[in-house]
Design an enzyme around this catalytic site. Structure first.
Site, short mmCIF file in Angstrom:
data_model
loop_
_atom_site.label_atom_id
_atom_site.label_comp_id
_atom_site.label_asym_id
_atom_site.label_seq_id
_atom_site.Cartn_x
_atom_site.Cartn_y
_atom_site.Cartn_z
N THR A 167 0.80 -1.10 -0.06
CA THR A 167 0.04 -0.01 0.15
C THR A 167 0.93 1.22 0.07
O THR A 167 1.75 1.41 0.78
CB THR A 167 -0.81 -0.14 1.28
N HIS A 259 -7.89 4.26 -1.94
CA HIS A 259 -8.09 3.69 -0.32
C HIS A 259 -9.59 3.88 -0.05
O HIS A 259 -10.09 3.94 1.21
CB HIS A 259 -7.31 4.52 0.63
C1 LIG Z 1 -13.00 -0.53 6.47
C2 LIG Z 1 -11.98 -0.48 5.75
C3 LIG Z 1 -10.70 -0.98 6.02
C4 LIG Z 1 -9.61 -0.92 5.02
N1 LIG Z 1 -8.35 -1.37 5.37
C5 LIG Z 1 -7.34 -1.42 4.45
C6 LIG Z 1 -5.97 -1.63 4.80
O1 LIG Z 1 -6.20 -2.55 5.79
N2 LIG Z 1 -5.17 -1.73 3.63
C7 LIG Z 1 -5.39 -1.19 2.40
O2 LIG Z 1 -4.36 -1.08 1.81
N3 LIG Z 1 -6.59 -0.62 2.00
C8 LIG Z 1 -7.71 -0.82 3.21
N4 LIG Z 1 -8.96 -0.24 2.81
C9 LIG Z 1 -9.24 0.06 1.42
C10 LIG Z 1 -9.76 -0.85 0.65
O3 LIG Z 1 -8.55 -1.84 0.45
C11 LIG Z 1 -10.19 -0.25 -0.77
O4 LIG Z 1 -9.05 0.35 -1.58
C12 LIG Z 1 -11.33 0.37 -0.90
O5 LIG Z 1 -12.19 0.00 0.13
C13 LIG Z 1 -12.13 0.15 -2.15
O6 LIG Z 1 -13.23 1.18 -2.05
P1 LIG Z 1 -14.65 0.59 -1.88
O7 LIG Z 1 -14.73 0.16 -0.51
O8 LIG Z 1 -15.62 1.52 -2.48
O9 LIG Z 1 -14.89 -0.77 -2.75
C14 LIG Z 1 -9.88 -0.40 3.44
C15 LIG Z 1 -11.06 0.14 3.22
C16 LIG Z 1 -12.30 -0.26 4.18
C17 LIG Z 1 -13.57 0.46 4.01
#
Ligand SMILES: Cc1cc2nc3c(=O)[nH]c(=O)nc-3n(C[C@H](O)[C@H](O)[C@H](O)COP(=O)(O)O)c2cc1C
Length: 392
Positions: A167, A259
């Site tokens: 990331t 993200h």
């Molecule tokens: C609750 C939550 C926790 C997340 N945790 C991480 C994480 O630990 N590492 C990361 O790279 N992205 C994290 N993300 C981002 C997701 O990998 C992703 O990029 C994003 O949720 C995509 O958008 P969407 O929820 O609209 O599909 C997180 C997103 C959410 C909603």
């Protein structure tokens, strides 16, 4: 009536319903942790809204008896071009946590990338792969201590992960106002077992070794390549120049992602950023995409703009919140059915044939601006049109 599709659930007929019904079952704090983004959530909302600025261009009389929505991810065949992006702390949503998501994903032949802040160990997650799909990846939130990063990498490698998602958009945590207001913290009873065991994960802010690594530059990609046999993918690429540098640095693939709007608010949607990245990469490495996908037509539109594969983040958590593993399976089935229906009604038999010729931009006066000629030549893929459109 002939051919009317069967309902899969008594409440939930699309992802919007899943969101509504998961809210009824989750605490306010958990629901806002999942759905929330940074600051005013301009980017979080724009991720979804961007899909509505395009219209599909269906063709008829195309003999769609043999529509095949299958795709490929990390060299393996998948049911359709969709997988789960990493999202931390599934235990907040349901006791099935990441293990339930993994079981649902395996049964649907869908890839899954596990967050380094997961509440389940990567080897237990991969052990739920009853269908032997083998499409698992591990995400790494890079911290200052190289040994801590290596701990997560080694665990993922031993579990059989195909790819490491580094990331890149996390030098510090975004300002998620809901988490301040709700005093969000990791609930008691949950652990973060993919981080080193001697880390006090409830208090990483006080430990310099577990602080996010703000010192990362492109040469770090080589370090990851030297320290793992997994493919190294870079997550959080939005700028065409960064995409070019990522390829030159040796990345095996790129994930266009902001993200889910949880880091810097006010940046563009991922769908708006996609054509520029596609042009810069020029097919040298695969481009995966996440952000705002809530329907089968959204998957289709991202592919038409040049993504090779799509991922969803929050949907896994809303699925868990609604009904544990069964809720996640329901979400996948809905998205599969919607994507299949989209291909069939647009008139495309194979995923590789989806292209800019299937999409138009809705101009300010309501007229349609086609993105490409009928054969898919020119247009959005080379970014020129997106620049022209930006001037409209
Ligand atoms: C609750 C939550 C926790 C997340 N945790 C991480 C994480 O630990 N590492 C990361 O790279 N992205 C994290 N993300 C981002 C997701 O990998 C992703 O990029 C994003 O949720 C995509 O958008 P969407 O929820 O609209 O599909 C997180 C997103 C959410 C909603």
């Amino acid at each position: 009536m002939a051919g009317r599709p069967q309902s899969l659930d008594e409440n939930v007929f699309c992802i919007a319903d899943l969101i509504e019904h998961s809210q009824r079952r989750l605490s306010k704090t958990a629901f806002e942790y999942i759905g929330g983004g940074a600051m005013d959530m301009i980017t979080t909302q724009d991720n979804c809204n961007s899909f509505n600025r395009y219209r599909l261009l269906p063709r008829v009389m195309k003999d769609v008896r043999h529509v095949d929505p299958s795709s490929k991810c990390w060299g393996k065949k998948t049911a359709f071009p969709l997988g789960f992006s990493p999202t931390g702390l599934h235990g907040v949503a349901h006791k099935d946590r990441e293990l339930g998501v993994s079981r649902a994903a395996s049964k649907a032949n869908t890839p899954m990338c596990l967050s380094s802040w997961a509440n389940s160990s990567i080897e237990h997650v991969v052990a739920q792969d009853t269908q032997h799909t083998g499409v698992y990846a591990m995400q790494l939130s890079v911290v200052e201590d190289p040994e801590a990063n290596l701990y997560t990498i080694r665990k993922a490698e031993a579990a059989g992960c195909k790819a490491l998602w580094v990331t890149c958009d996390l030098p510090i945590l975004g300002r998620r106002l809901n988490e301040f207001k709700n005093k969000f913290s990791i609930p008691q009873g949950l652990t973060v077992p993919n981080l080193p065991p001697d880390v006090d994960f409830r208090d990483t802010g006080k430990s310099s070794r577990m602080g996010y690594d703000r010192g990362m530059t492109w040469d770090r990609v080589r370090w990851f390549k030297q320290h793992t046999k997994m493919e190294v993918w870079l997550k959080g690429i939005m700028d065409p120049e960064d995409a070019r540098l990522a390829v030159e640095a040796g990345a095996d693939g790129i994930i266009v992602s902001n993200h889910g709007g949880r880091q810097l608010d006010g940046i563009s949607s991922t769908l708006s950023a996609l054509p520029g990245v596609v042009e810069a990469v020029n097919k040298r490495v695969p481009i995966h995409f996440d952000g705002g996908i809530r329907r089968g037509t959204d998957i289709f539109k991202a592919l038409a703009l040049g993504a090779d594969f799509c991922f969803v983040g929050r949907i896994a958590l809303w699925g868990l919140g609604y009904n544990g593993e069964a809720g996640v399976a329901l979400a996948l089935k809905l998205l599969y059915d919607e994507f299949y229906a989209t291909m069939t009604m647009v008139g495309v038999n194979k995923v590789k044939d989806i292209g800019p010729q299937h999409l138009a931009w809705v101009a300010a006066d309501g007229s349609l601006v086609r993105l490409a000629d009928k054969k898919g030549h020119h247009g959005q893929r080379d970014g020129q049109l997106s620049r022209a459109l930006a001037k409209l």
